[in-house]
Design a protein around this motif. Structure first.
Motif, PDB file in Angstrom:
ATOM      1  N   ALA A 148      47.839   7.742  25.160  1.00  0.00           N
ATOM      2  CA  ALA A 148      48.482   9.195  25.869  1.00  0.00           C
ATOM      3  C   ALA A 148      48.822   9.779  24.741  1.00  0.00           C
ATOM      4  O   ALA A 148      49.266   9.607  23.581  1.00  0.00           O
ATOM      5  N   SER A 149      48.168  11.143  24.896  1.00  0.00           N
ATOM      6  CA  SER A 149      48.745  12.088  24.001  1.00  0.00           C
ATOM      7  C   SER A 149      49.808  13.172  24.423  1.00  0.00           C
ATOM      8  O   SER A 149      49.315  13.692  25.583  1.00  0.00           O
ATOM      9  N   LEU A 150      50.862  13.239  23.839  1.00  0.00           N
ATOM     10  CA  LEU A 150      51.966  13.979  24.357  1.00  0.00           C
ATOM     11  C   LEU A 150      52.204  15.292  23.443  1.00  0.00           C
ATOM     12  O   LEU A 150      52.686  14.687  22.261  1.00  0.00           O
ATOM     13  N   THR A 151      51.996  16.585  23.840  1.00  0.00           N
ATOM     14  CA  THR A 151      52.365  17.412  23.048  1.00  0.00           C
ATOM     15  C   THR A 151      53.506  18.274  23.296  1.00  0.00           C
ATOM     16  O   THR A 151      53.577  18.924  24.584  1.00  0.00           O
ATOM     17  N   GLY A 182      44.508  23.218  34.223  1.00  0.00           N
ATOM     18  CA  GLY A 182      44.205  23.482  32.737  1.00  0.00           C
ATOM     19  C   GLY A 182      43.180  24.402  32.560  1.00  0.00           C
ATOM     20  O   GLY A 182      42.309  24.228  31.262  1.00  0.00           O
ATOM     21  N   LEU A 183      42.603  24.894  33.483  1.00  0.00           N
ATOM     22  CA  LEU A 183      41.389  25.727  33.396  1.00  0.00           C
ATOM     23  C   LEU A 183      41.620  27.306  33.189  1.00  0.00           C
ATOM     24  O   LEU A 183      42.429  27.751  34.018  1.00  0.00           O
ATOM     25  N   TRP A 184      40.743  28.013  32.317  1.00  0.00           N
ATOM     26  CA  TRP A 184      40.812  29.254  32.130  1.00  0.00           C
ATOM     27  C   TRP A 184      39.635  29.672  33.005  1.00  0.00           C
ATOM     28  O   TRP A 184      38.247  29.583  33.085  1.00  0.00           O
ATOM     29  N   VAL A 185      40.069  30.607  34.341  1.00  0.00           N
ATOM     30  CA  VAL A 185      39.236  31.262  35.098  1.00  0.00           C
ATOM     31  C   VAL A 185      39.236  32.766  35.119  1.00  0.00           C
ATOM     32  O   VAL A 185      40.488  33.039  35.508  1.00  0.00           O
ATOM     33  N   ASP A 231      36.309  27.919  31.455  1.00  0.00           N
ATOM     34  CA  ASP A 231      36.759  27.468  30.043  1.00  0.00           C
ATOM     35  C   ASP A 231      37.792  26.076  30.305  1.00  0.00           C
ATOM     36  O   ASP A 231      38.764  26.533  31.438  1.00  0.00           O
ATOM     37  N   ASP A 232      37.796  25.178  29.550  1.00  0.00           N
ATOM     38  CA  ASP A 232      38.859  24.127  29.519  1.00  0.00           C
ATOM     39  C   ASP A 232      39.697  24.150  28.522  1.00  0.00           C
ATOM     40  O   ASP A 232      39.101  23.951  27.593  1.00  0.00           O
ATOM     41  N   ASP A 233      40.987  24.837  28.806  1.00  0.00           N
ATOM     42  CA  ASP A 233      41.645  24.728  27.544  1.00  0.00           C
ATOM     43  C   ASP A 233      42.908  23.779  27.580  1.00  0.00           C
ATOM     44  O   ASP A 233      43.988  23.627  26.736  1.00  0.00           O
ATOM     45  N   ASN A 234      43.156  23.002  28.693  1.00  0.00           N
ATOM     46  CA  ASN A 234      44.173  22.110  28.787  1.00  0.00           C
ATOM     47  C   ASN A 234      45.394  22.549  28.621  1.00  0.00           C
ATOM     48  O   ASN A 234      46.315  22.111  28.119  1.00  0.00           O
ATOM     49  N   GLN A 235      45.745  23.792  29.282  1.00  0.00           N
ATOM     50  CA  GLN A 235      47.013  24.369  29.209  1.00  0.00           C
ATOM     51  C   GLN A 235      47.357  24.670  27.832  1.00  0.00           C
ATOM     52  O   GLN A 235      48.665  24.684  27.616  1.00  0.00           O
ATOM     53  N   ASP A 236      46.523  24.756  26.850  1.00  0.00           N
ATOM     54  CA  ASP A 236      46.843  25.137  25.459  1.00  0.00           C
ATOM     55  C   ASP A 236      46.862  26.717  25.315  1.00  0.00           C
ATOM     56  O   ASP A 236      46.261  27.460  25.703  1.00  0.00           O
ATOM     57  N   GLN A 237      48.358  27.369  24.902  1.00  0.00           N
ATOM     58  CA  GLN A 237      48.450  28.751  24.684  1.00  0.00           C
ATOM     59  C   GLN A 237      47.740  29.067  23.645  1.00  0.00           C
ATOM     60  O   GLN A 237      47.832  30.497  23.601  1.00  0.00           O
ATOM     61  N   ASP A 238      47.004  28.489  22.787  1.00  0.00           N
ATOM     62  CA  ASP A 238      46.311  29.106  21.760  1.00  0.00           C
ATOM     63  C   ASP A 238      44.764  29.099  21.826  1.00  0.00           C
ATOM     64  O   ASP A 238      44.031  30.090  21.521  1.00  0.00           O
TER      65      ASP A 238
END
Lengths: 157, 118
Positions: free
Chosen positions: B25-28, A140-143, A85-92
């Motif tokens: 650019a999106s900066l979080t 940023g991928l969930w593997v 999955d691709d979550d782009n390093q989002d923790q949620d």
């Protein structure tokens, strides 16, 4: 009817079991049997949204030299199941969903029989990494990986 | 003896760039996402590589971007930020370097990977 290898029957069984779970967020066409686990676009869905996917591929058989009986051999047929999955390093994003997928796959395969494949005595699941940390941080991928092993006892020819 | 020549700023050297494109650019940071429109971003090297992760081959479509520091203002790139190009393709930041010359902040060199499904 042509003979079908145990490994292929097993992978088709695992694929059917996962599809039957109706995992929320992944289309049926996103559960794929492959020769070599790969996310190259040419192997994935025709849709632009190739992710998430669940990939299935065979691993090397296991043979215990002394496994079996005087006339039968115990041979294991392992299969890799990898969730991408691709979550782009989002923790949620997709966190609980992906853990639930993994949980459902384990619960529906571990210590189960493989319906329609009588030579498989039992399926067991060996969990791999819940998430590969290096790939998550870098790309940023969930593997996430699981290993399903089919125990068989085969009459010696 | 200290130099007395006037200090030159190189921060606007990007005005000499051609073939630039507008990106976003999106900066979080924590719970806030800041969107910065960059009128003149410059595409650099493109690479296609594959790595092995838990037995799976994962393909990376990578793109280097040069982003004028003066157009970023006080904002900076970190891992996980995104750049959306003129074709709406989303690129995820893997790493970034701010190129400086003396006191001048010239541009960010940003290593990105195309997001899967983008």
């Amino acid at each position: 009817m042509p003979a079908e290898s145990l490994h292929m029957q097993l992978m088709e069984h695992i694929q059917a079991e996962i599809v039957a779970l109706d995992l929320v967020g992944i289309p049926n066409g996103g559960v794929l049997i492959q020769k070599r686990l790969s996310d190259q676009e040419k192997y994935l869905l025709a849709s632009p949204n190739n992710y998430p996917v669940i990939l299935i591929a065979p691993e090397t058989e296991t043979i215990q030299p002394n496994g079996g009986t005087n006339i039968e051999d115990d041979i294991g047929y392992p299969v890799s199941v990898v969730i991408l999955d691709d979550d782009n390093q989002d923790q949620d994003v997709n966190y609980d969903r992906n853990l639930l997928w993994r949980q459902q796959i384990i619960r529906n395969l571990h210590n189960h029989h493989a319906a329609g494949i009588p030579s498989i005595r039992r399926l067991t699941v060996t969990p791999g990494a819940v998430i590969d940390p290096a790939t998550w941080s870098k790309a940023g991928l969930w593997v996430s990986s699981l290993r399903v092993n089919a125990e068989t006892r085969n009459l010696r020819p | 003896m200290a130099a007395t020549t006037p200090q030159i700023s190189y921060a606007l050297d990007w005005h000499w760039w051609d073939n630039t494109e507008s990106v976003t650019a999106s900066l979080t940071r924590r719970t806030t996402t800041t969107t910065v429109t960059i009128s003149d971003a410059f595409r650099g090297d493109i690479s296609r590589t594959a790595g092995d992760v838990l037995g799976a081959e994962l393909v990376a479509n990578s793109q280097i971007w040069s982003i004028p520091a003066s157009l970023m203002g006080v904002n900076e790139f970190v891992q996980g930020d995104t750049i959306t190009d003129a074709d709406s393709v989303v690129w995820s930041v893997e790493g970034a370097v701010l190129v400086t010359l003396g006191n001048s902040k010239l541009y960010w060199t940003v290593a990105t990977n195309k997001r899967k499904g983008s």
